[in-house]
Design an enzyme around this catalytic site. Structure first.
Site, PDB file in Angstrom:
ATOM      1  N   HIS A 143       0.901  -1.038  -0.037  1.00  0.00           N
ATOM      2  CA  HIS A 143      -0.043   0.003   0.010  1.00  0.00           C
ATOM      3  C   HIS A 143       0.992   1.266  -0.044  1.00  0.00           C
ATOM      4  O   HIS A 143       1.757   1.474   0.806  1.00  0.00           O
ATOM      5  CB  HIS A 143      -1.066  -0.109   1.210  1.00  0.00           C
ATOM      6  CG  HIS A 143      -1.818  -1.215   1.321  1.00  0.00           C
ATOM      7  ND1 HIS A 143      -1.389  -2.405   1.571  1.00  0.00           N
ATOM      8  CD2 HIS A 143      -3.179  -1.191   1.151  1.00  0.00           C
ATOM      9  CE1 HIS A 143      -2.438  -3.272   1.696  1.00  0.00           C
ATOM     10  NE2 HIS A 143      -3.600  -2.334   1.496  1.00  0.00           N
ATOM     11  N   LYS A 170      -1.812  -7.974  -4.537  1.00  0.00           N
ATOM     12  CA  LYS A 170      -2.497  -6.840  -4.344  1.00  0.00           C
ATOM     13  C   LYS A 170      -1.767  -5.452  -4.280  1.00  0.00           C
ATOM     14  O   LYS A 170      -0.794  -5.281  -3.287  1.00  0.00           O
ATOM     15  CB  LYS A 170      -3.420  -6.685  -3.232  1.00  0.00           C
ATOM     16  CG  LYS A 170      -4.387  -5.650  -2.730  1.00  0.00           C
ATOM     17  CD  LYS A 170      -4.750  -5.586  -1.380  1.00  0.00           C
ATOM     18  CE  LYS A 170      -5.519  -4.599  -1.078  1.00  0.00           C
ATOM     19  NZ  LYS A 170      -5.957  -4.240   0.307  1.00  0.00           N
TER      20      LYS A 170
END
Length: 249
Positions: A143, A170
């Protein structure tokens, strides 16, 4: 594997701070159409850095399994990745190992479980391998809460995560404008086309809502949506996502 390159998966985070809240949120999420629920473990344990996952995990996981029929993504999001729990490298590895041991002891059906492992940790490949040996889906995540990097950096990040065999990568970035969103989606399309691997692309912030709703068109196999409250900026309500998916069918 709880994801498929041919399926548009909607994940709803569970942010409750008690077992009763989590079970209620899980039921509401499933009733609203969630394909997967994500237990954000750090939301429950953020104020207790020395918590034992085996103790409360053994209590809560069976309740979530009994209350729902959809798969559960287990996530301990650390503070450095935008989560609620501040832990050392060693403590993070211990928590993930404890999670896997708890799941094994509970004999949870493997098809009901996915585990999020943060890419920054040097033990990520070993933890991913162990989780896969137990039959669980593994999401390797990273992230960036500040910006959307250049295309070359986005590609490198995806490729580095996908170097871990069998995982779903991700990548979440902070989008400040349409160019950021376009860049993420274009790289996602290229990487998935070239590798044939599954990825989840997330653009955080209001400008990134388009990526959350249209990402599957570019190869992203899942998106995150809210039922009660969002877990990240720009996360749409599940009704908005479901409506958009229906119109695209």
């Amino acid at each position: 594997m709880i994801f498929s390159p041919h399926t548009r998966t909607v994940i709803v985070p569970l942010l409750g701070t008690t077992s009763a809240m989590l079970v209620q949120e899980a039921r509401e999420a499933q009733d609203a159409g969630a394909d997967v629920v994500e237990w954000r473990v750090d939301m429950l344990f953020g104020d207790h850095p020395n918590f034992s996952f085996s103790t409360l995990g053994s209590e809560i996981i069976p309740q979530l399994i009994d209350a729902t029929t959809v798969p559960i993504l287990l996530t301990i999001r650390t503070e450095k990745q935008g989560g609620e729990i501040k832990v050392s490298d060693g403590r993070y590895r211990l928590l993930l190992a404890e999670m896997l041991d708890t799941l094994l002891q509970l004999q949870v059906p493997a098809e009901r479980i996915a585990v999020d492992i943060e890419y920054w940790h040097r033990a990520a490949p070993d933890l991913a391998r162990r989780a896969q040996e137990l039959g669980f889906t593994v999401v390797i995540s990273d992230h960036n809460w500040l910006t959307t990097p250049d295309s070359d950096i986005l590609r490198i990040m995806f490729e580095d995560m996908l170097a871990i065999e069998g995982v779903v990568a991700k990548l979440a970035v902070a989008a400040h404008n349409d160019d950021d969103v376009d860049r993420l989606l274009e790289v996602t399309r290229n990487v998935t086309a070239e590798t044939g691997r599954m990825v989840i692309a997330v653009a955080m912030g209001e400008p990134g809502r388009r990526a959350r709703i249209e990402g599957w068109k570019y190869g992203s196999v899942a998106t995150f949506a809210a039922v009660s409250r969002p877990s990240a900026p720009g996360q749409p309500h599940i009704s908005e996502v479901k409506l958009a998916l229906t119109h695209d069918e």
